[in-house]
Design an enzyme around this catalytic site. Structure first.
Site, PDB file in Angstrom:
ATOM      1  N   ASP A   1     -15.662 -10.360   6.912  1.00 13.40           N
ATOM      2  CA  ASP A   1     -15.867  -9.107   6.723  1.00 13.40           C
ATOM      3  C   ASP A   1     -14.922  -8.079   6.606  1.00 13.40           C
ATOM      4  O   ASP A   1     -14.860  -7.176   6.099  1.00 13.40           O
ATOM      5  CB  ASP A   1     -16.699  -8.906   8.154  1.00 13.40           C
ATOM      6  CG  ASP A   1     -18.096  -9.170   8.212  1.00 13.40           C
ATOM      7  OD1 ASP A   1     -18.853  -9.270   7.220  1.00 13.40           O
ATOM      8  OD2 ASP A   1     -18.614  -9.246   9.421  1.00 13.40           O
TER       9      ASP A   1
ATOM     10  N   HIS B   1     -16.909  -3.550  11.939  1.00 12.18           N
ATOM     11  CA  HIS B   1     -16.991  -2.638  10.937  1.00 12.18           C
ATOM     12  C   HIS B   1     -16.475  -1.109  11.044  1.00 12.18           C
ATOM     13  O   HIS B   1     -15.674  -0.474  10.373  1.00 12.18           O
ATOM     14  CB  HIS B   1     -18.572  -2.487  10.467  1.00 12.18           C
ATOM     15  CG  HIS B   1     -18.980  -3.779   9.787  1.00 12.18           C
ATOM     16  ND1 HIS B   1     -18.258  -4.445   8.849  1.00 12.18           N
ATOM     17  CD2 HIS B   1     -20.134  -4.724  10.173  1.00 12.18           C
ATOM     18  CE1 HIS B   1     -19.069  -5.611   8.606  1.00 12.18           C
ATOM     19  NE2 HIS B   1     -20.177  -5.697   9.348  1.00 12.18           N
TER      20      HIS B   1
END
EC number: 3.5.1.108
Length: 299
Positions: free
Chosen positions: A236, A259
């Site tokens: 990620d 994120h």
């Protein structure tokens, strides 16, 4: 080291993780200095992959232009970045990138099928010149100067299968494919039920996500790596840090990053001219520092 794009157009059909609807995705070559461009073919709208176009980082990274948005882009961008592709168009006829098997290996295979070609312009990279950190209580993400591109990640979950995990990944394309690309996204059963009550995770199941109950994982095949959970966090992070617009040359260090924190970090780096330097990767030392080992590169 030259900029790169794909040789041939490729496509696939899959489902989105959250909406659970079919989506057709096409990858196409782009000219030098075009960057990564998303295109909503159903709306006729192009969206550049830039930090300022990010509108949400709650469950995934989402970019938008006007009413057109594209979500869950980080796994695909992780693979694109790991394969050293600078210029590419990603066309979608719906708002989510196909989730594939919850990892990035399917995207790696698609890129290899397309072929990778060098273009007639030097690749550029962002060299980190000073430490920058984003902190949220105990969580943090940080970049530091380094002669190699490194992702160093720790997580700590109060769950008997995960607990504390740490993985330090020294970047190369081949190492990415072997050590990172197959790590799947994961979630907890109680969270899945909650998300579905909110109209999310409709496309999620045991074929594209590691699902954990209170004491174990529900996937009968087990884990792909001992530290699959933290390796997926690195997957990620590589995708999120691609928001810098070019390869990162430095160390990325995190505890329980997300994120949201990754997005804030990229914005902070780009807003501080003293934090980085853009270099042309024509020097062999700099080229070795990134180590794009293209087994499938075509000229």
């Amino acid at each position: 080291m030259k900029q790169k794009t794909i040789k041939n157009k490729v496509e696939l059909v899959g489902i989105g993780l959250h909406k659970g609807v079919p989506v057709k995705m096409e990858l196409e070559p782009l000219e030098v200095d075009s960057g990564i461009v998303f295109y909503r073919s159903d709306l006729g709208v192009s969206i550049e992959f830039k930090a300022e176009n990010v509108i949400d980082t709650t469950m995934a990274t989402v970019i938008a232009k006007g009413e057109a948005k594209i979500s869950t882009i980080e796994h695909l961008l992780s693979a694109i970045h790991a394969y050293g592709i600078d210029n590419i168009r990603i066309s979608l006829d719906n708002e989510e990138v196909p989730i594939m098997d919850g990892s990035a290996i399917g995207y790696c295979m698609l890129l290899e099928e397309a072929g990778i070609v060098a273009q007639n312009a030097p690749k550029k990279a962002i060299v980190i010149k000073k430490s920058i950190e984003i902190v949220d209580e105990k969580k943090f993400v940080r970049v530091e100067p380094s002669e190699r591109t490194i992702f160093d990640f720790k997580i700590d979950f109060n769950h008997p299968v995960i607990r504390q995990q740490h993985y330090k990944f020294t970047f190369s394309t081949q190492a990415y494919k072997e050590e990172i690309a197959r790590a799947r996204t994961f979630g907890f059963l109680h969270e899945v039920n909650y998300l579905r009550s909110k109209g999310l995770a409709k496309g999620g199941d045991l074929s594209n996500c590691i699902v954990l109950d209170e004491s174990s994982i529900l996937n009968k095949e087990g884990l792909r790596y001992k530290e699959e959970f933290v390796r997926h966090k690195i997957l990620d992070a590589i995708g999120d840090m691609a928001l810098l617009g070019m390869p990162l040359l430095g160390s990325y260090i995190s505890f329980a990053g997300s994120h949201k924190l990754n997005h804030l970090l990229t914005k902070q780096i780009l807003s501080d001219e003293k934090a980085y330097e853009v270099v042309s990767l024509e020097d062999k030392v700099e080229e070795a520092a990134l180590d794009y080992a293209f087994l499938h590169e075509q000229h």
